[in-house]
Design an enzyme around this catalytic site. Structure first.
Site, PDB file in Angstrom:
ATOM      1  N   CYS A  82       0.830  -1.215   0.000  1.00 35.58           N
ATOM      2  CA  CYS A  82       0.000   0.000   0.000  1.00 35.58           C
ATOM      3  C   CYS A  82       0.863   1.264   0.000  1.00 35.58           C
ATOM      4  CB  CYS A  82      -0.991  -0.026   1.164  1.00 35.58           C
ATOM      5  SG  CYS A  82      -2.337   1.162   0.956  1.00 35.58           S
ATOM      6  N   HIS A 185      -2.981  -5.148   1.441  1.00 34.41           N
ATOM      7  CA  HIS A 185      -2.318  -5.360   2.730  1.00 34.41           C
ATOM      8  C   HIS A 185      -2.202  -6.854   3.018  1.00 34.41           C
ATOM      9  CE1 HIS A 185      -2.306  -1.146   3.868  1.00 34.41           C
ATOM     10  NE2 HIS A 185      -3.516  -1.064   3.356  1.00 34.41           N
ATOM     11  N   GLU A 187      -0.369  -8.151   4.992  1.00 38.56           N
ATOM     12  CA  GLU A 187      -0.049  -8.338   6.412  1.00 38.56           C
ATOM     13  C   GLU A 187      -1.298  -8.441   7.290  1.00 38.56           C
ATOM     14  OE1 GLU A 187       0.343  -5.668   4.617  1.00 38.56           O
ATOM     15  OE2 GLU A 187      -0.209  -3.841   5.716  1.00 38.56           O
TER      16      GLU A 187
END
Lengths: 205, 282
Positions: A82, A185, A187
């Site tokens: 991002c 994302h 993560e």
């Protein structure tokens, strides 16, 4: 191949902890990086999600911008998600005029391309080089890649479905040499395949 | 989904010009409002949602997320803010409450909400209603950080206490916290809230922000502290730097130099109890 690659996570602002956890779950050693000296101790760097304008400001204020550019130019592997993708790109559209670019990816990104917070978007994506089926991707005020130079390999695009709207077909994951970036994302979802890919890239150097 | 704001500073702004100063200084978001809490406190009267024109002007002025405040329980103000395209709604005790019994059902919205809390039970009730982000309340508009400290320590202490309890005592803990058992169990096992925890209320200096981060906040709201000071741009930038380097006293010393006058402020203990904002919400 290094047994346990040591990967830094740029810890100026953003979801640093989620990246640290993701990397550790892939068997890498992960530590936050806020100073030029810390950058010299790691084998690779992750630039997390957050506000690219804030990170850009802090990179400059704490004299990290040039050291980071130098390490990237010397081939330090990097992964940006991002805001990290925005910073790694050569050029940004809809950014601030004084926003700094690391220039590690020969491409143009459009900031906040998917729209505002309420336009946050989730989609299953096939990512080249990531086996085991599609990845669930979360886009929050995300950028997309407007165009790439031939040196940049496109790893994923938003599928051409009616639900995707303006985002249909847009490039959202790329790789150029040892630099990896996703508009989404990785993560946040608990799917560690993107981090495994990156840890492998760092370990292979 | 408020993870992207972590480690950042969210600043109250009342004009597009202030919003630009905040963005220039490295704010991760701005809170668009008509009056900062210090002025709401000084001027009195009923404090409500801001004029949509003002919010539009601020949305147009910056590229970072824009938040706006709705009154506690005023779900129609929230509907209006969502239709304006704000990125977050703060259901805020700084405005005059519209409902002294119910908060907004935040699950009825697509825009995420941030809510204030003075203790863990209050935080968990807001999360149950759909809040995506919690901030300690502090005492807004005072420039006195002591209540923010109290609330932050309280929330963190209650989480630590929960984590130390045996499984069979979590049922009564949930009853005492007046929060759902499943949520209490999740907090006990993870040792943290399931959403991000920021701090707010009375932060006026870089060390104020850094102290709140050291106490476990994941980011900082600064209300009146910036634009009621003598040099807002420089102070805003200093607070951003202090939030990132909250554990580095050398950086804190450096950024604290030459900032000019901080907001004058008032001591929380001199605010008559009926005028204390932190006590709004339940």
């Amino acid at each position: 191949m290094v047994a346990e690659p040591h990967i830094g996570v740029l810890a100026l602002q953003g979801d640093v902890r989620e990246h640290v956890v993701s990397l550790e779950e892939c068997g890498a050693r992960a530590s936050p990086v806020r100073r030029a000296g810390e950058l010299s101790t790691v084998d690779g760097i992750v630039i997390p999600g957050g506000e690219s304008t804030t990170m850009s400001r802090l990179l400059e204020a704490f004299d990290l911008l040039e050291p980071l550019r130098r390490h990237l130019a010397e081939g330090m592997p990097a992964y940006g998600s991002c805001a990290g993708m925005i910073l790694l790109a050569g050029k940004v559209l809809d950014g601030r005029p004084d926003q700094h670019q690391l220039g590690a990816l020969d491409m143009i990104v459009r900031r906040n391309a998917f729209g505002r917070q309420v336009d946050s978007f989730e989609e299953d994506l096939d990512v080249t080089g990531v086996g085991g089926g599609p990845m669930h991707a979360v886009f929050i005020r995300a950028p997309w890649v407007e165009s790439v130079e031939p040196a940049v390999e496109v790893l994923a695009r938003v599928p051409e479905t009616p639900a995707a709207g303006r985002a249909a077909g847009r490039i959202v994951a790329v790789r150029q040499g040892s630099v990896l970036a996703t508009a989404f994302h990785s993560e946040l979802t608990g799917d560690r395949r993107m981090h495994e890919l990156f840890a492998g890239m760092v370990g292979a150097r | 989904m408020a993870e992207m704001l972590k480690g950042g500073v969210i600043m109250d702004v009342v004009t597009p010009e202030q919003a630009k100063i905040a963005e220039d200084a490295g704010a991760v978001a701005v809170m668009a409002l008509e009056r900062v809490p210090a002025d709401i406190r000084a001027q009195g009267g009923v404090a409500r949602m801001s004029d949509p024109d003002l919010i539009d002007g601020i949305i147009d002025a910056v590229s970072i997320p824009v938040m706006a405040k709705a009154r506690i329980g005023h779900f129609v103000e929230a509907q209006v803010l969502q239709s304006l395209g704000v990125d977050y709604i703060d259901e805020s005790e700084v405005l005059t409450p519209a409902d002294y019994t119910n908060h907004i059902d935040k699950f009825a919205f697509t825009v995420p909400f941030v809510c204030g809390a003075t203790n863990l039970g209050e935080a968990l009730r807001r999360i149950t209603e759909g809040a995506a982000m919690i901030r300690s309340k502090g005492e807004a508009g005072t420039g006195d950080v002591s209540n923010a400290t109290t609330h932050m320590r309280q929330i963190r202490a209650e989480i630590r206490k929960l984590s130390s309890l045996p499984e069979d005592e979590l049922y009564v803990a949930a009853k005492e916290l007046q929060a759902p058992y499943e949520l209490v169990r999740e907090v006990a096992s993870r040792g943290k809230l399931p959403v991000v925890l920021f701090t707010a209320g009375g932060v006026a200096t870089p060390p104020d922000a850094a102290m709140m981060m050291q106490l476990g906040a994941e980011g900082v709201f600064v209300g009146s502290g910036i634009f009621k000071s003598s040099n807002p741009g420089q102070r805003a930038e200093a607070i951003v730097k202090a939030t990132t380097f909250h554990d580095d006293p050398d950086v804190l010393a450096k950024v604290s130099r030459g900032l000019g006058e901080a907001m004058v402020g008032i001591n929380v203990e001199n605010v008559a109890e009926p005028h204390r904002l932190a006590e709004r919400g339940w």
